[in-house]
Structure formats: C-alpha cells, structure tokens
Design a protein around this motif. Structure first.
Motif, PDB file in Angstrom:
ATOM      1  N   ARG A 181       0.826  -1.215   0.000  1.00 29.20           N
ATOM      2  CA  ARG A 181       0.000   0.000   0.000  1.00 29.20           C
ATOM      3  C   ARG A 181       0.858   1.263   0.000  1.00 29.20           C
ATOM      4  O   ARG A 181       0.580   2.226  -0.722  1.00 29.20           O
ATOM      5  CB  ARG A 181      -0.925  -0.004   1.216  1.00 29.20           C
ATOM      6  CG  ARG A 181      -2.031  -1.048   1.161  1.00 29.20           C
ATOM      7  CD  ARG A 181      -3.001  -0.741   0.034  1.00 29.20           C
ATOM      8  NE  ARG A 181      -4.092  -1.703   0.005  1.00 29.20           N
ATOM      9  CZ  ARG A 181      -5.056  -1.724  -0.916  1.00 29.20           C
ATOM     10  NH1 ARG A 181      -5.031  -0.831  -1.892  1.00 29.20           N
ATOM     11  NH2 ARG A 181      -6.005  -2.621  -0.886  1.00 29.20           N
ATOM     12  N   THR A 182       1.913   1.249   0.835  1.00 29.90           N
ATOM     13  CA  THR A 182       2.802   2.406   0.888  1.00 29.90           C
ATOM     14  C   THR A 182       3.475   2.623  -0.450  1.00 29.90           C
ATOM     15  O   THR A 182       3.556   3.754  -0.957  1.00 29.90           O
ATOM     16  CB  THR A 182       3.876   2.207   1.971  1.00 29.90           C
ATOM     17  OG1 THR A 182       3.242   2.052   3.236  1.00 29.90           O
ATOM     18  CG2 THR A 182       4.827   3.394   2.022  1.00 29.90           C
ATOM     19  N   ARG A 185       1.083   4.152  -2.964  1.00 28.76           N
ATOM     20  CA  ARG A 185       0.868   5.591  -2.740  1.00 28.76           C
ATOM     21  C   ARG A 185       2.058   6.405  -3.236  1.00 28.76           C
ATOM     22  O   ARG A 185       1.882   7.482  -3.823  1.00 28.76           O
ATOM     23  CB  ARG A 185       0.622   5.858  -1.253  1.00 28.76           C
ATOM     24  CG  ARG A 185      -0.742   5.403  -0.754  1.00 28.76           C
ATOM     25  CD  ARG A 185      -1.038   6.020   0.604  1.00 28.76           C
ATOM     26  NE  ARG A 185      -0.083   5.624   1.616  1.00 28.76           N
ATOM     27  CZ  ARG A 185      -0.200   4.555   2.386  1.00 28.76           C
ATOM     28  NH1 ARG A 185      -1.272   3.768   2.251  1.00 28.76           N
ATOM     29  NH2 ARG A 185       0.701   4.267   3.307  1.00 28.76           N
TER      30      ARG A 185
END
Length: 247
Positions: A181-182, A185
């Motif tokens: 997820r990081t 982003r």
C-alpha cells in the motif's frame, strides 16, 4: 520460484531467437499468444520480455509491439557485485532525474499505462510476482519517457542487477512484500507530478520513494542481525547450561 519461471521463459524465447524462429527485426507474437504457447501467465511473459530487453535481445515499443534486435549480449557483460543498498542509492540518483526529464515529455498513452500499473499494484488480489512485474514496468516506462538514451541504458542495467542478483532480489523481497500500500501511494505521487508536468515534484516524489525504501531495508537488516544474535546467544546459553549440569 516466480523468478526462475520468468527467467526460464526468457531462456526459451532466446533459444527460439538463436534458432532463427524469430529472426532480428521480426515482431514477437503478442503476450496472450506467448502465454498460451509456454503455458504461463501474461505477467510472466511480460517479466521475461523486460529481462530480455535489459540484455539487448529485444526492444519493447509502446503501442507497437516487441521486436527482436540484431545484437547479442557480450559473454563478459556481467554486472558488478553490489549490495542492495548501493543499488538503491544508484537507482535513486538516476531514476529521480529520469522522472524530472520525463515530466515535460511523457505521453498520454504512457500516463494511461502507468495508471493501469498503479491499479495492479493496489489490488488486494495481486500476488508478489505480479506486483514486482508491475513495479518494474512502471519504472522502466518512466525511464523510457525521459528520452535520454544514456539514462535509459543505465536504468535498464540497474534493473538487471535488481532482478538477477539473488542477494539483492532477496533483500528487496523482504521489504516490498510488506509495504504494498505504501509503495502504491508513493508511485501514485510520482504519476501525479508527471501528469501536471512538474519536473521538480516528480524528482522529489521519486527520491522520497527510494529514501523510504532505503530506510525499510536498514530496518529489515537490523532486525535480521538482532534475530541472528539472539539465536546464537540461545545456542551458547543452552550449551553452557548443559555443561554446568554435567558437573
């Protein structure tokens, strides 16, 4: 296993090229046809093609197809042995500048493909192999969009080291599989900067991505070293206590 699979497919395609089945200048069959031919996923075919492009056997032309080149890799064309930290530092230097260059020249088609890759990286059902393939294509597309052939060549070679060196690959896997997820982003921030043509923001977004990756690698390495020290301490404790009991 996934790394060996795409490399095996790359070797099979290389053999067909060397046998003249796909002579220089010809266009390779599409991903779907090759996937059916070799009994693997289209993601694996894409990984194999990226690996072959990195060593100069094929060239991937966005919107046109994949073409066989007339060059063969030199027998002595082995990359230097580097650590994952050295490689990531180099990638940060070159890929940040590539992103800055790409900001003013990137095409709508390339931006659309980057959006597709972001979607792949952000889906919950995307496995590690597919996510890594999407990550690689993402970075190589931005390198290509820079329009600087020297920069493109260097970044391809850095990715070659990223995928071919077992220790580097293992270090990346130990970090990337836990931060999907990081990472997604961070990649989205890069695309946002590219979309508005902001070279400075694109450079900063790419650099921040690699800075965070380096920090994660340092943390993972520290944890492994602490675990190894604890393991050795436990072994020593058990041995010395056993000796004490024998007395």
């Amino acid at each position: 296993m996934a790394d060996r699979l795409y490399q095996g497919i790359a070797d099979q395609i290389t053999a067909l090229i060397d046998q003249g089945i796909f002579p220089p200048g010809t266009r390779l069959p599409g991903e779907r046809e090759l996937a059916e031919r070799f009994g693997v996923s289209r993601v694996t075919i894409r990984e194999a093609e990226i690996a072959l492009q990195a060593i100069g056997r094929i060239v991937i032309k966005t919107g046109s197809g994949v073409y066989v080149t007339d060059g063969k890799p030199a027998a002595t064309d082995a990359p230097p042995q580097v650590s994952a930290f050295e490689l990531t530092e180099a990638r940060s230097l070159f890929e940040s500048e590539a992103a800055a260059l790409a900001a003013s020249t990137i095409s709508p088609d390339t931006l659309a493909r980057l959006d597709e890759l972001l979607d792949i990286m952000g889906r919950d059902d995307t496995d590690d192999a597919a996510s890594t393939a999407a990550d690689q294509e993402f970075h190589l597309l931005i390198a290509s969009a820079s329009g600087n052939q020297a920069v493109i060549h260097v970044i391809k070679q850095l990715w070659r080291m990223r995928t071919e060196m077992p220790e580097v690959r293992t270090t990346y896997a130990s970090v990337c599989q836990h931060d999907g997820r990081t990472r997604q982003r961070e990649h989205a921030a890069i695309v946002d900067a590219l979309r508005i043509g902001d070279a400075g923001a694109a450079r900063i977004a790419m650099r921040q991505h690699f800075n965070r990756l380096l920090e994660a690698m340092l943390d993972a390495t520290e944890e492994r070293e602490i675990s190894e020290l604890r393991r050795k301490a436990a072994q020593s404790r058990e041995r010395f206590l056993m000796t004490a009991r024998l007395r």
